[in-house]
Design an enzyme around this catalytic site. Structure first.
Site: not given
Ligand code: UFG
Length: 369
Positions: A145, A171, A175
């Site tokens: 990741s 997590y 990785k």
């Molecule tokens: N977000 C929202 N509302 C939600 C969910 C997410 O506004 O209900 C926003 C988050 O703040 C972020 C974006 O949408 O700005 C993406 O969030 P995600 O949770 O979809 O993804 P992340 O980038 O936080 O996490 C992903 C993977 C993880 C990994 C990470 C690495 O899910 O497994 O990228 O950067 F670790």
């Protein structure tokens, strides 16, 4: 439990750990569709995050792939930390290479259950590597990741960016630790070939609409959350902060279609056959383009034709403002580029969500009240 295991198979096999899950199942599909198809496809999965209908011998995701392709997938409900059972599978097939997806992946949950994460992700990987070594299997594609980079020091992030610095979740550390372990394994024995694919944000679903992401409980990630709002399972999207230093203030990520991601694994496997290829290689899998939360909501509204109610709330702890990949190495090394657009990602997620409003579990059952 698996009587036919007593018969030794001489057919070459590709082992896919975690192959019943989201990225794993799409990769199984891509392997079959793109002609690594002469190998037996052997999936090892402990069903910790994959749905299996009661009484069925394999998870619904794999059953659907079998229906679509006419191929039989060998399935084993085995935990990677169960070495004797792993050994039984490796002794029954002529395993050529392994694609290792099996892991726990909820960032927030990992903070409250660190030992479970280290056991599943780190100990599970060590167990798998040990069994591979015992059976002389030295080709591995690892599901990593972009989280290993921590807070980006520069964008786009290339593979030379430091890893392991300032990781906030267990997590993410699992990785990173697994990558370090695999580097050491490659240093110790030059016959190993390991490709660690660092995913950015996988979204979307197979174009058939028959397999896709099926999170248990309330989704943690943006795209499945939006999809469940669109289909009426959840009432509104909570946008975590609009005061980031990004064009519209909301978080920016590099979303990549899961079918592109799956194709990247097929390309990685092909690299094993190239003369002189050996050692540990980490490769980003992303599109190179970032989209904000509000852009994602707007794109999904237009793909689904439905309004997506949303509300700005406070930032989520541990989130970064912006993240997107430098994808030049994936192109140079794997000859791979993501080709699917944001429109494709939203359209395919929507098709999957619409056809399977409750995920896999509605296959044969009527909806319960
Ligand atoms: N977000 C929202 N509302 C939600 C969910 C997410 O506004 O209900 C926003 C988050 O703040 C972020 C974006 O949408 O700005 C993406 O969030 P995600 O949770 O979809 O993804 P992340 O980038 O936080 O996490 C992903 C993977 C993880 C990994 C990470 C690495 O899910 O497994 O990228 O950067 F670790």
């Amino acid at each position: 439990m698996y009587p036919w295991l007593r018969r030794p198979y001489t057919m070459p096999a590709t082992v896919i750990t975690g192959g019943a899950g989201y990225v794993g199942s799409h990769t199984v599909m891509a392997l079959i569709e793109q002609g690594i198809s002469n190998n037996e496809i052997v999936v090892i999965d402990n069903l910790s995050n994959a749905y299996c209908e009661q009484g069925d011998d394999k998870p619904t995701s794999l059953k659907r792939i079998e229906e679509m392709t006419g191929r039989t997938i060998r399935f084993f409900n085995i935990d990677l930390n169960d070495e004797p059972e792993l050994c039984r599978v490796f002794s029954a097939f002529d395993v050529q290479c392994v694609i290792h997806f099996a892991a726990l992946k909820a960032v927030g949950e990992s903070v409250t259950k660190p030992l479970e994460y280290y056991e599943a992700n780190v100990a599970g990987t060590i167990s798998l590597l040990g069994v591979m070594r015992r059976f002389g299997v030295t080709k591995l594609v690892y599901s990593s990741s972009c989280t290993v980079y921590g807070e980006p020091r520069k964008l786009p992030i290339d593979e030379g960016h430091p890893t392991g610095d300032g990781l906030t979740s267990p997590y993410g550390k699992t990785k990173f630790f697994c990558e370090e372990i695999m580097k050491d394994v490659c240093i110790s024995d030059k016959s190993w070939k390991i490709i660690s694919l660092r995913y950015f944000n996988p979204v979307g679903a197979h174009s058939s609409g028959r397999i896709g992401e099926d999170p248990s409980g309330i989704p943690n990630n943006l795209m499945p959350y939006i999809a469940q709002v669109a289909v009426g399972r959840l009432s509104e999207v909570l946008v975590f902060g609009n005061d980031y230093n990004t064009p519209d203030g909301t978080g920016v990520r590099d979303y990549i279609h899961v079918e592109d991601l799956a194709d990247g694994h097929v390309k990685a496997i092909r690299l094993f056959d190239q003369p002189g290829f050996s050692g540990f290689h980490a490769v980003n899998l992303g599109t190179g383009t970032g989209y904000s939360v509000l852009q994602m909501i707007a794109a999904f509204e237009s793909a689904s034709g439905r309004p997506i109610p949303h509300r700005i709330v406070a930032r989520r702890a541990g989130d970064i403002a912006e993240n997107y990949a430098d994808v030049s190495l994936s192109h140079r090394l794997l000859g791979w580029r993501a080709v699917r657009t944001l429109e494709d990602m939203c359209r395919d997620t929507w098709r999957w969500q619409k056809q399977n409003p409750e995920g896999f579990k509605t296959t044969h059952k009527t909806k319960k009240n």
